[in-house]
Design a protein around this motif. Structure first.
Motif, mmCIF file in Angstrom:
data_model
loop_
_atom_site.group_PDB
_atom_site.id
_atom_site.type_symbol
_atom_site.label_atom_id
_atom_site.label_comp_id
_atom_site.label_asym_id
_atom_site.label_seq_id
_atom_site.Cartn_x
_atom_site.Cartn_y
_atom_site.Cartn_z
ATOM 1 N N THR A 1 2.422 -2.316 3.814
ATOM 2 C CA THR A 1 3.666 -1.542 3.769
ATOM 3 C C THR A 1 3.152 -0.016 4.338
ATOM 4 O O THR A 1 4.163 0.633 4.688
ATOM 5 C CB THR A 1 4.385 -1.456 2.427
ATOM 6 N N ASP A 2 2.107 0.233 4.105
ATOM 7 C CA ASP A 2 1.425 1.312 4.799
ATOM 8 C C ASP A 2 0.118 1.264 5.313
ATOM 9 O O ASP A 2 -0.613 0.662 4.613
ATOM 10 C CB ASP A 2 1.321 2.705 3.544
ATOM 11 N N THR B 1 0.515 -1.257 -0.036
ATOM 12 C CA THR B 1 0.130 -0.134 -0.008
ATOM 13 C C THR B 1 0.779 1.268 -0.166
ATOM 14 O O THR B 1 0.483 2.461 -0.145
ATOM 15 C CB THR B 1 -1.084 0.089 1.276
ATOM 16 N N ALA B 2 1.933 1.076 0.503
ATOM 17 C CA ALA B 2 2.838 2.270 0.284
ATOM 18 C C ALA B 2 3.301 2.753 -1.150
ATOM 19 O O ALA B 2 3.735 3.833 -1.474
ATOM 20 C CB ALA B 2 4.253 2.245 1.147
ATOM 21 N N ARG B 3 3.153 1.769 -1.943
ATOM 22 C CA ARG B 3 3.725 2.039 -3.350
ATOM 23 C C ARG B 3 2.548 1.684 -4.490
ATOM 24 O O ARG B 3 2.808 1.746 -5.759
ATOM 25 C CB ARG B 3 4.831 1.281 -3.566
ATOM 26 N N VAL B 4 1.372 1.414 -3.929
ATOM 27 C CA VAL B 4 0.150 1.328 -4.815
ATOM 28 C C VAL B 4 -0.142 2.666 -5.644
ATOM 29 O O VAL B 4 0.391 3.786 -4.937
ATOM 30 C CB VAL B 4 -1.006 0.966 -3.945
ATOM 31 N N PRO B 5 -0.425 2.606 -7.004
ATOM 32 C CA PRO B 5 -0.639 1.559 -7.747
ATOM 33 C C PRO B 5 0.650 1.013 -8.468
ATOM 34 O O PRO B 5 1.631 1.717 -8.630
ATOM 35 C CB PRO B 5 -1.500 1.979 -8.870
ATOM 36 N N PRO C 1 -7.973 3.514 -9.451
ATOM 37 C CA PRO C 1 -8.577 4.509 -8.651
ATOM 38 C C PRO C 1 -9.836 4.498 -8.357
ATOM 39 O O PRO C 1 -10.417 4.846 -7.070
ATOM 40 C CB PRO C 1 -8.046 5.871 -9.293
ATOM 41 N N ASN D 1 0.937 1.717 -13.505
ATOM 42 C CA ASN D 1 1.671 2.930 -14.377
ATOM 43 C C ASN D 1 2.820 2.860 -14.295
ATOM 44 O O ASN D 1 3.491 3.777 -14.730
ATOM 45 C CB ASN D 1 0.950 4.193 -13.998
ATOM 46 N N LYS D 2 3.730 1.824 -13.581
ATOM 47 C CA LYS D 2 4.910 1.872 -13.146
ATOM 48 C C LYS D 2 5.649 1.212 -14.069
ATOM 49 O O LYS D 2 5.420 0.523 -14.756
ATOM 50 C CB LYS D 2 5.135 1.778 -11.805
#
Lengths: 265, 265
Positions: free
Chosen positions: B238-239, B37-41, B149, B44-45
């Motif tokens: 993670t978050d 959850t700290a790096r979601v989503p 989103p 698009n990465k």
């Protein structure tokens, strides 16, 4: 005179609106911009994570010998500025105070609206700072979490942004505000759509302009102005994506120096 | 018999649809779920970042003594599964193959649509795997970056999701597909909206069900089934955010054991 770079950071592309305003007002300054594209967005994440990310990036900018740090992200300004101020030896500015001061100076009805991410609105920072400036002002806030993905995906006008904007702003429309702070660096890109959801007379406050003016005053006061013939813009991203490159090139067509990948975690 | 946990990971809440399907089909298994959850989503990465995140989490799950790893995220399955298979000593499953096999087995017109994140669609994995199963099948793909989103913000029906869904699916509607793979673990939550944008006869393939069945076969074949009286579900994020907690509680009302914060980077 001081030719060291100005460090600017944001969760992604939004802070480029601030970097762009600074580049226009202070064209001799070298800008070192960090977009935390590997962890974008910040707006729905916890204070603990936003503080951790902001510290990692600020430490890196300090190592690059920046003479001043701009947190070009409302969410990080709301949740990390006060802590970072205690930890770094160079001046550090957020985007909240400049926007608040501007809005307070132009409202006539003493009714100000604020749009932001969920983390910014929940932090209550805008409400608190506006009341500190003038406790008679009525503040109406609204979190608009879908605005960031809309902008990141390039939906800045047309039916979809309009419908979402009307949805978020329906209560604000009844609040008879005369001034609206765009409390997220992505939102100026939706300016027209937001304005259309309210009424044409409303004054929109884009913090990027206010922040660039506050930075200029600070550099002049502290004799930190650069005498470079022409400033450079060096961009660093925690994740290299095509979207970021496209947006950077749109903003800084002529004087972009480099875009590099940065590993801070 | 093997009472070690099943490790499942996703960028955020989407993979809970997979964890939920596994919990229903295999109620005696203990699940160790990680939401990044700290790096979601992730969608698009870049491949480089998605691979890095997936390796960090898989290494942590292996240290928790998991007997099998499920990548409950289409983006990470598309971009990291093959690399991870070479690096870990336990079986590792993604969500792509089960969905592809199911879709290929049910299409009658040999026309399959695939919806996914930008990273998943750009990877071309679905197209390649469907053609490997049956090269006569026509594949029609569409990236729907705003769907994640929307779901994360709880917009799963009504005017806004409908308009966005109609926008993304207008070309697919002309392609005369009879089967559509929901190639992102968030999308089953938009099932009705997606179906309404196409035609009622279309068959939607939700990979979470197919993946849970494939896992069951694997555990039986390798004699890895648990004989716990009742499985537990331990979640790690993670978050830590309220949104995650709400969604977890909605899925696993009765048998959620814990939600803890995890620091992998």
């Amino acid at each position: 005179m001081d030719n060291r770079p100005i460090g600017i950071f944001d969760s992604g592309v939004g802070g480029l609106t601030v970097a762009n305003a600074i580049n226009k007002l202070l064209p001799n300054e070298t800008i070192c911009y960090v977009g935390d594209t590997a962890r974008v967005p910040y707006g729905n994440k916890s204070k603990m994570s936003i503080l951790k990310f902001s510290k990692q990036i600020t430490n890196w900018l300090i190592k690059q010998n920046c003479k001043v740090i701009i947190i070009a992200c409302n969410t990080a300004s709301s949740l990390a500025l006060d802590t970072l101020k205690l930890k770094v030896s160079v001046p550090i500015l957020g985007v909240i105070d400049p926007g608040v001061k501007w809005a307070v100076s132009i409202t006539k009805k003493n009714r100000i609206g604020v749009l932001g991410t969920r983390a910014t609105i929940n932090s209550n920072v805008y409400h608190k700072k506006i009341k500190e400036e003038n406790e008679k002002i009525h503040v109406f806030e609204k979190a608009c979490p879908l605005f960031v993905p809309l902008v990141e995906e390039g939906f800045i006008d047309g039916e979809i942004p309009s419908l979402i904007s009307n949805y978020y702003l329906k209560e604000l429309k009844m609040a008879h505000i005369d001034t609206l702070i765009l409390g997220c660096t992505h939102y100026p890109l939706l300016k027209q759509t937001i304005s259309d959801s309210l009424y044409p007379s409303i004054k929109l406050v884009d913090s990027s302009l206010a922040t660039s003016k506050e930075l200029k005053s600070l550099l002049e006061k502290e004799t930190l102005i650069s005498n470079n013939e022409k400033g450079k813009i060096n961009c660093y991203v925690t994740d290299y994506t095509e979207t970021f490159e496209n947006v950077v090139n749109r903003f800084f067509k002529y004087n972009i120096n480099s875009i590099k990948r940065l590993d801070v975690f």
